[in-house]
Design an enzyme around this catalytic site. Structure first.
Site, mmCIF file in Angstrom:
data_model
loop_
_atom_site.group_PDB
_atom_site.id
_atom_site.type_symbol
_atom_site.label_atom_id
_atom_site.label_comp_id
_atom_site.label_asym_id
_atom_site.label_seq_id
_atom_site.Cartn_x
_atom_site.Cartn_y
_atom_site.Cartn_z
ATOM 1 N N ASP A 45 -10.605 27.475 -20.286
ATOM 2 C CA ASP A 45 -11.742 26.959 -19.506
ATOM 3 C C ASP A 45 -11.507 25.610 -19.276
ATOM 4 O OD1 ASP A 45 -14.833 26.293 -19.340
ATOM 5 O OD2 ASP A 45 -14.916 28.094 -20.160
ATOM 6 N N ASP A 68 -8.563 24.574 -14.852
ATOM 7 C CA ASP A 68 -9.317 24.788 -13.789
ATOM 8 C C ASP A 68 -8.953 25.981 -13.203
ATOM 9 O OD1 ASP A 68 -10.857 24.928 -11.310
ATOM 10 O OD2 ASP A 68 -10.034 22.756 -10.996
ATOM 11 N N ASN A 95 -13.131 36.774 -16.919
ATOM 12 C CA ASN A 95 -14.726 36.556 -17.439
ATOM 13 C C ASN A 95 -15.056 35.239 -16.414
ATOM 14 O OD1 ASN A 95 -17.276 36.627 -19.108
ATOM 15 N ND2 ASN A 95 -16.132 34.443 -19.427
ATOM 16 N N TYR A 160 -21.708 33.992 -3.744
ATOM 17 C CA TYR A 160 -21.538 34.450 -5.087
ATOM 18 C C TYR A 160 -21.633 36.129 -5.089
ATOM 19 C CZ TYR A 160 -22.867 35.707 -10.071
ATOM 20 O OH TYR A 160 -22.641 36.148 -11.139
ATOM 21 N N LYS A 164 -18.606 38.850 -6.215
ATOM 22 C CA LYS A 164 -19.104 39.959 -7.117
ATOM 23 C C LYS A 164 -18.695 41.356 -6.474
ATOM 24 C CE LYS A 164 -19.398 37.335 -10.758
ATOM 25 N NZ LYS A 164 -18.292 37.500 -11.834
ATOM 26 N N VAL A 193 -28.105 38.179 -18.365
ATOM 27 C CA VAL A 193 -27.739 38.211 -19.712
ATOM 28 C C VAL A 193 -28.133 36.852 -20.423
ATOM 29 C CG1 VAL A 193 -25.867 38.015 -21.365
ATOM 30 C CG2 VAL A 193 -25.779 39.372 -19.466
ATOM 31 N N THR A 195 -28.470 33.704 -21.822
ATOM 32 C CA THR A 195 -27.363 32.570 -21.999
ATOM 33 C C THR A 195 -28.092 31.438 -21.970
ATOM 34 O OG1 THR A 195 -26.498 32.075 -19.903
ATOM 35 C CG2 THR A 195 -25.236 33.930 -21.478
#
Length: 253
Positions: A45, A68, A95, A160, A164, A193, A195
């Site tokens: 991460d 990165d 992920n 985006y 996907k 989701v 978060t």
């Protein structure tokens, strides 16, 4: 609300698992879920503070590496170092992502390229980095994280959404090519989701009502719900499954 029972997958114990974007949100839930199964968990991460905090919390067999994901040359190097220090990677969970919103007419070539770099490009190069280890073992599992955003046609996020959609196509291509090597490749399409990031940035009472009215199940999915599906796809209990897309959206689409 009743907590979902936790399945135990004995074959995941001592496996080496690599997870991108593992420091927070869904990624952190996936890291924790594999760790609970007794796996050696490598996670990457750009969020150094959260990464070190999670690794410290989990303790033994949790290994955090700063990365990165848009720096593809560095990605290859860091994956190689992690494999040498922890062990050959048996399972990869792609992920890492950032669901940035953007006005259609404001998208520049640089922004478009950056969005695909954050959300798409690294999934291919992370897979490329681990495939040699999996080929040597003649087994392996890759789980790519996409989103229902592209099937919904999410507004104000064309780059985006395009990323996907491409991930599902990439999954089919890799599954077909890697099947003869015993490597399974599957894809998960989460819906909304719950978060901290989603609640902070996007959710208003009106949007919350709209989502729940669109879903068959009148509850928000949470990160462990997605992690449970990742475990199943990574385990040999799903050895008959590859080239598949699993929609985990509480019945939205």
């Amino acid at each position: 609300m009743m907590t979902a029972p936790k399945a135990i997958y004995p074959d995941l114990a001592n496996k080496t698992v690599a997870i991108t974007g593992g420091a927070s949100g869904i990624g952190a839930a996936i890291v924790s879920a594999f760790h609970e199964q007794g796996a050696k968990v490598i996670f990457f991460d750009i969020d150094v503070a959260s990464g070190h905090e999670l690794a410290k919390e989990l303790g033994k067999n949790a290994y955090f590496y700063e990365l990165d994901l848009t720096d593809l040359n560095q990605l290859t190097k860091v994956f190689s170092v992690a494999s040498q220090e922890v062990g050959p990677i048996n399972i990869l969970v792609n992920n890492g992502a950032n669901d940035m919103r953007h006005d259609l007419m404001a998208v520049t070539p640089d922004y478009w390229r950056q969005s695909l770099a954050v959300n798409l490009d690294h999934q291919f190069f992370a897979a490329k980095a681990v495939i040699p280890y999996m080929c040597e073992q003649q087994t392996g599992a890759i789980v790519n994280m996409s989103s229902i955003a592209w099937r919904l046609g999410l507004e104000n996020a064309p780059a985006y959404v395009a990323s996907k959609a491409a991930i599902e196509g990439l999954t089919h291509s890799l599954a077909r090519e890697l099947g003869p090597e015993g490597i399974r490749v599957n894809c998960i399409l989460p819906g909304f989701v719950e978060t901290p990031k989603q609640l902070e940035k996007w959710i208003t009472p009106d949007i919350q009502e709209q989502i729940l009215n669109s879903q068959c199940l009148k509850r928000f999915n949470k990160p462990p719900d997605i992690a449970n599906i990742v475990l199943m796809l990574a385990s040999d209990v799903s050895q008959a499954m590859t080239n598949q897309t699993i929609v985990a959206d509480a019945g939205w689409i």
